[in-house]
Design an enzyme around this catalytic site. Structure first.
Site, PDB file in Angstrom:
ATOM      1  N   SER A 114       0.928  -1.234   0.015  1.00  0.00           N
ATOM      2  CA  SER A 114       0.125  -0.071  -0.219  1.00  0.00           C
ATOM      3  C   SER A 114       0.840   1.242   0.071  1.00  0.00           C
ATOM      4  CB  SER A 114      -0.752  -0.106   1.331  1.00  0.00           C
ATOM      5  OG  SER A 114      -1.546   1.309   1.565  1.00  0.00           O
ATOM      6  N   TYR A 130      -3.784  -0.720   9.792  1.00  0.00           N
ATOM      7  CA  TYR A 130      -3.528  -1.016   8.315  1.00  0.00           C
ATOM      8  C   TYR A 130      -2.110  -0.451   8.148  1.00  0.00           C
ATOM      9  CZ  TYR A 130      -4.606  -0.801   3.431  1.00  0.00           C
ATOM     10  OH  TYR A 130      -4.632  -0.951   2.050  1.00  0.00           O
TER      11      TYR A 130
HETATM   12  P1  NAP Z   1     -11.886  -4.898  -1.254  1.00  0.00           P
HETATM   13  O1  NAP Z   1     -12.684  -4.636  -2.635  1.00  0.00           O
HETATM   14  O2  NAP Z   1     -12.424  -4.562  -0.044  1.00  0.00           O
HETATM   15  O3  NAP Z   1     -11.471  -6.606  -1.596  1.00  0.00           O
HETATM   16  C1  NAP Z   1     -11.004  -7.093  -0.324  1.00  0.00           C
HETATM   17  C2  NAP Z   1     -11.027  -8.643  -0.558  1.00  0.00           C
HETATM   18  O4  NAP Z   1     -10.281  -9.059   0.691  1.00  0.00           O
HETATM   19  C3  NAP Z   1     -12.232  -9.175  -0.767  1.00  0.00           C
HETATM   20  O5  NAP Z   1     -12.240 -10.395  -1.676  1.00  0.00           O
HETATM   21  C4  NAP Z   1     -12.477  -9.714   0.592  1.00  0.00           C
HETATM   22  O6  NAP Z   1     -13.345 -10.984   0.488  1.00  0.00           O
HETATM   23  C5  NAP Z   1     -11.115 -10.385   0.933  1.00  0.00           C
HETATM   24  N1  NAP Z   1     -11.074 -10.683   2.315  1.00  0.00           N
HETATM   25  C6  NAP Z   1     -11.139  -9.644   3.367  1.00  0.00           C
HETATM   26  N2  NAP Z   1     -11.016 -10.239   4.580  1.00  0.00           N
HETATM   27  C7  NAP Z   1     -11.190 -11.661   4.050  1.00  0.00           C
HETATM   28  C8  NAP Z   1     -10.973 -12.755   5.066  1.00  0.00           C
HETATM   29  N3  NAP Z   1     -11.075 -12.653   6.483  1.00  0.00           N
HETATM   30  N4  NAP Z   1     -11.076 -13.964   4.433  1.00  0.00           N
HETATM   31  C9  NAP Z   1     -10.986 -13.916   3.127  1.00  0.00           C
HETATM   32  N5  NAP Z   1     -10.933 -12.975   2.416  1.00  0.00           N
HETATM   33  C10 NAP Z   1     -11.096 -11.911   2.974  1.00  0.00           C
HETATM   34  O7  NAP Z   1     -10.458  -4.389  -1.560  1.00  0.00           O
HETATM   35  P2  NAP Z   1      -9.325  -4.110  -2.554  1.00  0.00           P
HETATM   36  O8  NAP Z   1      -9.231  -2.480  -2.685  1.00  0.00           O
HETATM   37  O9  NAP Z   1      -9.475  -5.082  -3.837  1.00  0.00           O
HETATM   38  O10 NAP Z   1      -8.009  -4.639  -1.894  1.00  0.00           O
HETATM   39  C11 NAP Z   1      -7.244  -5.670  -2.166  1.00  0.00           C
HETATM   40  C12 NAP Z   1      -5.973  -5.628  -1.366  1.00  0.00           C
HETATM   41  O11 NAP Z   1      -5.294  -4.260  -1.955  1.00  0.00           O
HETATM   42  C13 NAP Z   1      -5.884  -5.271   0.073  1.00  0.00           C
HETATM   43  O12 NAP Z   1      -4.981  -5.998   0.763  1.00  0.00           O
HETATM   44  C14 NAP Z   1      -5.941  -3.791   0.214  1.00  0.00           C
HETATM   45  O13 NAP Z   1      -5.371  -3.305   1.419  1.00  0.00           O
HETATM   46  C15 NAP Z   1      -4.984  -3.263  -0.959  1.00  0.00           C
HETATM   47  N6  NAP Z   1      -4.823  -1.966  -1.303  1.00  0.00           N
HETATM   48  C16 NAP Z   1      -6.147  -1.410  -2.043  1.00  0.00           C
HETATM   49  C17 NAP Z   1      -6.015  -0.013  -2.214  1.00  0.00           C
HETATM   50  C18 NAP Z   1      -7.002   0.474  -2.572  1.00  0.00           C
HETATM   51  O14 NAP Z   1      -7.051   1.867  -2.958  1.00  0.00           O
HETATM   52  N7  NAP Z   1      -8.336  -0.053  -3.310  1.00  0.00           N
HETATM   53  C19 NAP Z   1      -4.785   0.563  -2.130  1.00  0.00           C
HETATM   54  C20 NAP Z   1      -3.728   0.063  -1.576  1.00  0.00           C
HETATM   55  C21 NAP Z   1      -3.957  -1.436  -1.187  1.00  0.00           C
HETATM   56  P3  NAP Z   1     -15.021 -10.791   1.396  1.00  0.00           P
HETATM   57  O15 NAP Z   1     -15.384  -9.866   0.339  1.00  0.00           O
HETATM   58  O16 NAP Z   1     -15.564 -12.024   1.291  1.00  0.00           O
HETATM   59  O17 NAP Z   1     -14.712 -10.322   2.502  1.00  0.00           O
END
Ligand code: NAP
Length: 251
Positions: free
Chosen positions: A143, A156
């Site tokens: 991140s 986080y």
């Molecule tokens: P998202 O849309 O909220 O998706 C998160 C994913 O993680 C979902 O598939 C969710 O599944 C899964 N997950 C969460 N808790 C879980 C658990 N206990 N067991 C199994 N699966 C779990 O977020 P995203 O933005 O795509 O994020 C993906 C990664 O990128 C994360 O590590 C996030 O920190 C990182 N990131 C995102 C951004 C951004 O701007 N979006 C920036 C930097 C880093 P469920 O729906 O079933 O919970």
């Protein structure tokens, strides 16, 4: 041919958090590059499965807040596809609360999913790579808060800073086995993870104003970096966290 080095033909990937957002995009890109994907999610990855087809995508339902599910995740992948070559530790959560009153629950829940399970799942998959005598690729999703402090998200930031750190530790220990451990640090991307931030008009405008590319990122923006780090094209890249951020960090 240089483009052949980016092919994932015959490879098997585990992608956590495959039902939406960045994990769905990475799964799609891997299948397009020739891989089979075992996608892990708490809620079913129905949309991803429909998009990619049952031959290419296998959904494993597991709650990654506990390390107890790890043997099942690896075991089901091997039963379905016979091996594993790539792990993307993408599943992650974020809790927002003022640090002055930040709860133990908000600390533990984030650290468990974003850091503890990432470490032990990576360890289990690396043990499988050694068993296969194959080498392999680990990609952690870091991140901007692997570099910066953030606001109201202490667990986080702790988890994502640690992800950048252990990406280097594991690369140091495992490069000699042909295992590449790297990370991708996405900038501000349009997914569920940033919904609250995007709904806050002031924060959202502040963020946009600072992004040199002039727009938020999308899951598609991450796909090239993910395929690169999963493929032979990155065989001599070890322990690096690659920012895909529209220029945010350089500003
Ligand atoms: P998202 O849309 O909220 O998706 C998160 C994913 O993680 C979902 O598939 C969710 O599944 C899964 N997950 C969460 N808790 C879980 C658990 N206990 N067991 C199994 N699966 C779990 O977020 P995203 O933005 O795509 O994020 C993906 C990664 O990128 C994360 O590590 C996030 O920190 C990182 N990131 C995102 C951004 C951004 O701007 N979006 C920036 C930097 C880093 P469920 O729906 O079933 O919970």
């Amino acid at each position: 041919m240089i483009l052949d080095q980016f092919s994932l033909k015959g490879k098997v990937a585990i992608v956590t958090g495959s039902n939406t957002g960045l994990g769905q995009g990475i799964s799609r890109a891997f299948v397009e590059a020739g891989a089979k994907v075992a996608g892990v999610s708490r809620r079913p990855s129905t949309e991803t499965e429909e998009m990619l087809g049952k031959d290419n995508f296998y959904n494993i339902i597991a709650d990654l807040s506990s390390v107890a599910v790890i043997p099942e995740v690896v075991g089901k992948t091997i039963s379905r596809f016979g091996r594993v070559d790539i792990l993307v530790n993408n599943a992650g959560i974020i809790k927002r609360q003022d640090s002055i009153e930040f709860s133990e629950e908000n600390w533990d829940s984030v650290i468990n999913v974003n850091l503890k399970t990432v470490f032990f799942l990576t360890q289990a998959v690396a043990q499988q790579f050694l068993k296969q005598n194959s080498g392999g690729k680990i990609i952690n999703i870091a991140s901007m808060l692997s570099y910066q402090g953030g606001i109201r998200v202490p667990s986080y930031t702790a988890s994502k800073s640690a992800i950048r750190g252990i990406t280097m530790t594991l690369a140091n220990e495992w490069a000699k086995y042909g295992i590449n451990v790297n990370a991708i640090a996405p900038g501000y991307m349009v997914t569920n993870n940033t919904q609250a931030l995007r709904q806050d008009e002031e924060r959202s405008a502040d963020i946009l104003a600072r992004i040199p590319a002039g727009r938020w990122g999308t899951p598609a923006d991450l796909e090239g970096a993910a395929v690169f780090l999963a493929s032979a094209a990155s065989d001599y890249v070890n322990g690096f966290t690659l920012a895909v951020d529209g220029g945010w960090l350089g500003r």
